[in-house]
Design an enzyme around this catalytic site. Structure first.
Site, short mmCIF file in Angstrom:
data_model
loop_
_atom_site.label_atom_id
_atom_site.label_comp_id
_atom_site.label_asym_id
_atom_site.label_seq_id
_atom_site.Cartn_x
_atom_site.Cartn_y
_atom_site.Cartn_z
N HIS A 203 0.87 -1.17 0.00
CA HIS A 203 0.00 0.00 0.00
C HIS A 203 0.91 1.23 0.00
O HIS A 203 1.67 1.44 0.96
CB HIS A 203 -0.84 0.06 1.28
CG HIS A 203 -2.08 -0.77 1.27
ND1 HIS A 203 -2.09 -2.12 1.45
CD2 HIS A 203 -3.39 -0.40 1.13
CE1 HIS A 203 -3.34 -2.55 1.42
NE2 HIS A 203 -4.15 -1.54 1.23
N GLU A 206 -1.21 6.47 -1.01
CA GLU A 206 -2.63 6.63 -0.70
C GLU A 206 -2.76 7.73 0.36
O GLU A 206 -3.28 8.79 0.11
CB GLU A 206 -3.19 5.31 -0.17
CG GLU A 206 -4.65 5.40 0.29
CD GLU A 206 -5.08 4.18 1.10
OE1 GLU A 206 -4.22 3.50 1.68
OE2 GLU A 206 -6.30 3.95 1.19
O1 LIG Z 1 -6.97 1.38 1.99
C1 LIG Z 1 -6.35 0.93 2.96
N1 LIG Z 1 -5.16 1.47 3.29
C2 LIG Z 1 -4.40 1.00 4.32
N2 LIG Z 1 -4.81 0.02 5.11
C3 LIG Z 1 -6.01 -0.53 4.85
C4 LIG Z 1 -6.82 -0.12 3.79
N3 LIG Z 1 -7.95 -0.84 3.81
C5 LIG Z 1 -7.83 -1.70 4.82
N4 LIG Z 1 -6.68 -1.51 5.46
C6 LIG Z 1 -6.19 -2.21 6.65
C7 LIG Z 1 -7.27 -2.42 7.69
C8 LIG Z 1 -7.39 -3.91 7.78
O2 LIG Z 1 -7.67 -4.35 9.09
C9 LIG Z 1 -6.05 -4.40 7.30
C10 LIG Z 1 -5.97 -5.83 6.83
O3 LIG Z 1 -6.94 -6.14 5.89
O4 LIG Z 1 -5.72 -3.49 6.27
ZN LIG Z 2 -6.29 -1.59 0.79
#
Ligand SMILES: O=c1[nH]cnc2c1ncn2[C@H]1C[C@H](O)[C@@H](CO)O1
Ligand SMILES: [Zn+2]
Length: 359
Positions: A203, A206
């Site tokens: 990730h 973002e």
């Molecule tokens: O979009 C996201 N950005 C960063 N972290 C995220 C995003 N969507 C979910 N998560 C995190 C929250 C969840 O608990 C974790 C594992 O799926 O990943």
């Molecule tokens: Zn994500």
């Protein structure tokens, strides 16, 4: 042939999903059932429709950090083997019903051990659920194991991903708040995965900008970028529409680094201000390797079909664009090349050809 794809046609098209969180896609009714069964008493409501609305509205916070707080409730009810099997099976069913033929679904094993499950037990339960939910349906679901970037368990999770690579785990990821937690914090895990010839996405770009993307690719060796929307900061568009790419943006495009874009999620976390202004429009025009994803179907009340329909409505995309996004995604999957090719030539192209012909 030139008509815009309708919602029903989009749902029937064979689609590919690379960025979807298991704990971000639980059915509201299942959350309520599991809360009752496991004694979780912190849900904001036990009415299914109210809960669906609550997640969507609470996630519209404009900040990634606040958006992530909503996961306390889904993770809170996913602490037993039975709960994980059920959620994973329903995930595969829901994706298959949306016409997804190949998916990589991610979750963080370390978040599911508070009631005593081991990391291995968590992984095995989720794989069992994917298998049960996919059986008899036209879908293949693999797992990506996520490490939380503010924690320090990435090496353990990377080892877990390698250990289960031949039985349904396709790769590794890091997620969670991005600002203050650069990818290089987990460099040892990424270097280990590279030594193991394993695959990973990060990730990046973002909740933070270009330095995060640069580290993810040039320092950590990411195969794909989760979101990556901020790559737009390295592109200058002149008034006549011509674009000038900086060195990082050029590298990402030249090396065909897949961007796992999640438009609705980006609007909710403030990574983009409107769909019309979302970087996906420019990045698609410039032929970056763009893919379209859901991120969190519950928090965004969305599906791949919904994301496609929104793009069709906003950018006027047609069948060729939707097929291009889909083939991009399939090419970027973490399964072997011959299996990707078989899905492209045997499922995706014929499926789109039939829909185009009927339209
Ligand atoms: O979009 C996201 N950005 C960063 N972290 C995220 C995003 N969507 C979910 N998560 C995190 C929250 C969840 O608990 C974790 C594992 O799926 O990943
Ligand atoms: Zn994500």
């Amino acid at each position: 042939m030139n008509q815009q794809p309708t919602r029903d046609e989009i749902r029937r098209a064979p689609k590919v999903l690379l960025h979807d969180h298991l704990d971000g896609g639980v059915r509201p009714a299942t959350i309520i059932d599991l809360a009752r069964e496991t004694g979780y008493d912190r849900l904001p409501t036990t009415d299914v429709d109210e809960l669906r609305t609550w997640f969507r509205e609470a996630s519209d916070s404009g900040s990634l950090e606040r958006y992530l707080e909503t996961f306390d409730h889904t993770v809170g009810v996913m602490q037993t083997r039975e709960a994980l099997v059920r959620v994973a099976a329903e995930c595969a069913e829901d994706l298959a019903n949306d016409g997804v033929v190949y998916a990589e679904v991610r979750y963080a094993p370390e978040l599911h051990t508070s009631e005593g499950l081991s990391l291995d037990e968590v992984v095995e339960a989720v794989l069992e659920g994917f298998k049960a939910g996919s059986a008899g349906r036209n879908i293949r679901v693999g797992a990506l194991l996520t490490a939380m970037r503010h924690q320090a368990r990435s090496m353990e999770i990377a080892e877990l991903a390698v250990r289960y690579r031949d039985v349904g785990v396709a790769g590794f990821d890091i997620a969670g708040a991005e600002a203050g937690y650069p990818p290089t914090r987990h460099l040892d895990a990424f270097e280990y995965l590279q030594r193991e010839n394993s695959h990973f996405t990060i990730h990046a770009g973002e909740g933070f900008g270009l330095p995060s993307i640069w580290q993810a690719i040039q320092w950590c060796g990411a195969d794909r970028l989760g979101h990556g929307v901020r790559i737009i900061d390295d592109i200058q568009v002149a008034s006549d529409g011509t674009a000038k790419l900086g060195r990082l943006a050029a590298y990402v495009r030249d090396m065909r680094i897949p961007l796992e874009m999640c438009p609705t999620s980006n609007l909710q976390t403030g990574a983009a201000s409107s769909l019309a202004d979302h970087p996906i429009g420019l990045l698609r025009r410039l032929h970056f390797r763009v893919t379209v994803n859901t991120d969190n179907r519950l928090m965004s009340d969305t599906s791949v079909s919904q994301e496609f329909a929104n793009l069709v409505e906003t950018f006027g995309y047609g069948w060729d664009d939707l097929q291009w996004f889909t083939v991009n995604a399939m090419k970027s999957a973490f399964i072997p090349f011959d299996e990707r090719l078989a899905l492209i030539n045997g499922v995706i192209k014929p499926g789109f050809a039939q829909l185009k012909w009927q339209a």
